[in-house]
Scaffold this motif. Sequence first.
Motif, mmCIF file in Angstrom:
data_model
loop_
_atom_site.group_PDB
_atom_site.id
_atom_site.type_symbol
_atom_site.label_atom_id
_atom_site.label_comp_id
_atom_site.label_asym_id
_atom_site.label_seq_id
_atom_site.Cartn_x
_atom_site.Cartn_y
_atom_site.Cartn_z
ATOM 1 N N SER A 57 0.986 -1.240 -0.099
ATOM 2 C CA SER A 57 -0.110 0.008 0.147
ATOM 3 C C SER A 57 0.896 1.139 0.154
ATOM 4 O O SER A 57 0.362 2.186 -0.749
ATOM 5 N N GLN A 58 2.137 1.084 0.781
ATOM 6 C CA GLN A 58 2.954 2.513 0.775
ATOM 7 C C GLN A 58 3.557 2.827 -0.519
ATOM 8 O O GLN A 58 3.604 3.754 -1.116
ATOM 9 N N ILE A 59 3.940 1.428 -1.130
ATOM 10 C CA ILE A 59 4.623 1.370 -2.594
ATOM 11 C C ILE A 59 3.696 2.086 -3.406
ATOM 12 O O ILE A 59 4.121 3.002 -4.365
ATOM 13 N N VAL A 60 2.340 1.543 -3.523
ATOM 14 C CA VAL A 60 1.389 2.163 -4.538
ATOM 15 C C VAL A 60 0.914 3.613 -4.313
ATOM 16 O O VAL A 60 1.195 4.102 -5.299
ATOM 17 N N GLU A 61 0.835 3.766 -3.143
ATOM 18 C CA GLU A 61 0.799 5.375 -2.715
ATOM 19 C C GLU A 61 2.067 6.247 -3.266
ATOM 20 O O GLU A 61 1.520 7.361 -4.018
ATOM 21 N N LEU A 62 3.244 5.952 -3.108
ATOM 22 C CA LEU A 62 4.195 6.541 -3.625
ATOM 23 C C LEU A 62 4.102 6.435 -5.157
ATOM 24 O O LEU A 62 4.619 7.662 -5.757
ATOM 25 N N MET A 63 4.057 5.441 -5.695
ATOM 26 C CA MET A 63 4.039 5.370 -7.192
ATOM 27 C C MET A 63 2.875 6.378 -7.631
ATOM 28 O O MET A 63 3.141 6.827 -8.891
ATOM 29 N N ARG A 64 1.823 6.413 -6.978
ATOM 30 C CA ARG A 64 0.564 7.356 -7.564
ATOM 31 C C ARG A 64 1.056 8.783 -7.628
ATOM 32 O O ARG A 64 0.625 9.605 -8.154
ATOM 33 N N ARG A 65 2.082 9.049 -6.576
ATOM 34 C CA ARG A 65 2.844 10.391 -6.663
ATOM 35 C C ARG A 65 3.644 10.831 -7.654
ATOM 36 O O ARG A 65 4.115 11.738 -7.837
ATOM 37 N N HIS A 66 3.931 9.598 -8.503
ATOM 38 C CA HIS A 66 5.045 9.659 -9.593
ATOM 39 C C HIS A 66 4.575 9.128 -10.700
ATOM 40 O O HIS A 66 4.833 8.171 -11.212
ATOM 41 N N PRO A 67 3.494 9.913 -11.366
ATOM 42 C CA PRO A 67 3.019 9.422 -12.465
ATOM 43 C C PRO A 67 3.986 9.431 -13.703
ATOM 44 O O PRO A 67 3.829 8.336 -14.714
ATOM 45 N N GLU A 68 5.104 10.108 -13.609
ATOM 46 C CA GLU A 68 6.159 9.918 -14.568
ATOM 47 C C GLU A 68 6.641 8.503 -14.703
ATOM 48 O O GLU A 68 7.387 8.261 -15.753
ATOM 49 N N TYR A 69 6.608 7.808 -13.830
ATOM 50 C CA TYR A 69 7.319 6.445 -13.758
ATOM 51 C C TYR A 69 6.242 5.253 -14.261
ATOM 52 O O TYR A 69 6.563 4.325 -14.472
ATOM 53 N N TRP A 70 4.974 5.649 -14.237
ATOM 54 C CA TRP A 70 4.122 4.762 -14.864
ATOM 55 C C TRP A 70 4.331 3.984 -15.972
ATOM 56 O O TRP A 70 4.409 2.590 -16.064
ATOM 57 N N GLU A 117 9.676 15.099 1.736
ATOM 58 C CA GLU A 117 10.406 13.828 1.531
ATOM 59 C C GLU A 117 11.576 14.101 0.695
ATOM 60 O O GLU A 117 12.544 13.677 0.752
ATOM 61 N N HIS A 118 11.263 14.841 -0.359
ATOM 62 C CA HIS A 118 12.180 15.122 -1.443
ATOM 63 C C HIS A 118 13.347 15.790 -0.814
ATOM 64 O O HIS A 118 14.697 15.450 -1.073
ATOM 65 N N ALA A 119 13.065 16.754 -0.027
ATOM 66 C CA ALA A 119 14.188 17.667 0.635
ATOM 67 C C ALA A 119 15.162 16.628 1.481
ATOM 68 O O ALA A 119 16.358 16.511 1.448
ATOM 69 N N ILE A 120 14.341 15.829 2.260
ATOM 70 C CA ILE A 120 15.190 14.839 3.158
ATOM 71 C C ILE A 120 15.957 13.641 2.333
ATOM 72 O O ILE A 120 17.172 13.392 2.545
ATOM 73 N N MET A 121 15.142 13.549 0.971
ATOM 74 C CA MET A 121 15.643 12.298 0.303
ATOM 75 C C MET A 121 17.118 12.781 -0.261
ATOM 76 O O MET A 121 18.125 11.939 -0.436
ATOM 77 N N GLU A 122 17.315 14.029 -0.570
ATOM 78 C CA GLU A 122 18.543 14.712 -1.192
ATOM 79 C C GLU A 122 19.751 14.259 0.047
ATOM 80 O O GLU A 122 20.751 13.656 -0.024
ATOM 81 N N CYS A 123 19.240 14.427 1.245
ATOM 82 C CA CYS A 123 20.249 14.510 2.131
ATOM 83 C C CYS A 123 20.857 12.713 2.574
ATOM 84 O O CYS A 123 21.516 12.552 2.811
ATOM 85 N N LEU A 124 19.687 11.815 2.580
ATOM 86 C CA LEU A 124 19.636 10.663 2.673
ATOM 87 C C LEU A 124 20.643 9.885 1.520
ATOM 88 O O LEU A 124 21.541 9.177 1.685
ATOM 89 N N ALA A 125 20.153 10.327 0.195
ATOM 90 C CA ALA A 125 21.181 9.893 -0.691
ATOM 91 C C ALA A 125 22.455 10.440 -0.703
ATOM 92 O O ALA A 125 23.428 9.489 -1.074
ATOM 93 N N GLU A 126 22.809 11.448 -0.127
ATOM 94 C CA GLU A 126 24.109 11.928 0.014
ATOM 95 C C GLU A 126 24.694 11.147 0.948
ATOM 96 O O GLU A 126 26.040 10.683 0.889
ATOM 97 N N LEU A 148 15.223 3.238 -7.122
ATOM 98 C CA LEU A 148 15.905 3.911 -5.994
ATOM 99 C C LEU A 148 14.971 4.962 -5.478
ATOM 100 O O LEU A 148 15.073 5.234 -4.159
ATOM 101 N N HIS A 149 14.515 6.037 -6.299
ATOM 102 C CA HIS A 149 13.806 7.048 -5.828
ATOM 103 C C HIS A 149 12.851 6.690 -5.009
ATOM 104 O O HIS A 149 12.469 7.091 -3.741
ATOM 105 N N LEU A 150 12.056 5.744 -5.520
ATOM 106 C CA LEU A 150 10.771 5.163 -4.582
ATOM 107 C C LEU A 150 11.376 4.232 -3.037
ATOM 108 O O LEU A 150 10.632 4.547 -2.013
ATOM 109 N N GLY A 151 12.235 3.776 -3.626
ATOM 110 C CA GLY A 151 12.921 3.121 -2.300
ATOM 111 C C GLY A 151 13.477 4.145 -1.077
ATOM 112 O O GLY A 151 13.365 3.861 0.011
ATOM 113 N N LEU A 152 13.952 5.229 -1.572
ATOM 114 C CA LEU A 152 14.170 6.167 -0.661
ATOM 115 C C LEU A 152 13.159 6.816 -0.323
ATOM 116 O O LEU A 152 13.188 7.091 1.226
#
Length: 144
Positions: A31-44, A107-116, A69-73
Amino acid sequence: MFSTDRQTHRRIFLEAWRKAKAQAPLGPIESQIVELMRRHPEYWPFLEDGTRALDQDFPPELGQTNPFLHLGLHLAILEQLSIDQPRGIRERYQRLLTHLGDPHQVEHAIMECLAESLWRVQHQRLPFDEAGYLDCIDHREVRA
């Protein structure tokens, strides 16, 4: 649930997406994965091409974002927030949310820090630096 094998890991995402499209029951992580995917239609379109999705590489020099990677982060950040680990991330998230107003942007702002931080672990063979990670998030707050 997650594997270090790339194709097994990717299949989890693809199966969650397939089940959602078929309106089949989803488990909590799905459910979490699908919710994240729904926020990223560019990946569909990519996610619907199973064979390509399983095998495609995303070398940094081509400038393509790796959807897995993006969804996993995103998932990692949601897990960190749910258990407040590293300690204090939930508070920082809330402060950023006050400034940015959009959970996805936060989440995207935090993601930059996590990826780094993860890049340092992999390329410099250093242990994960929680203090540095949280400091990076604090600097995102200042800029927000």
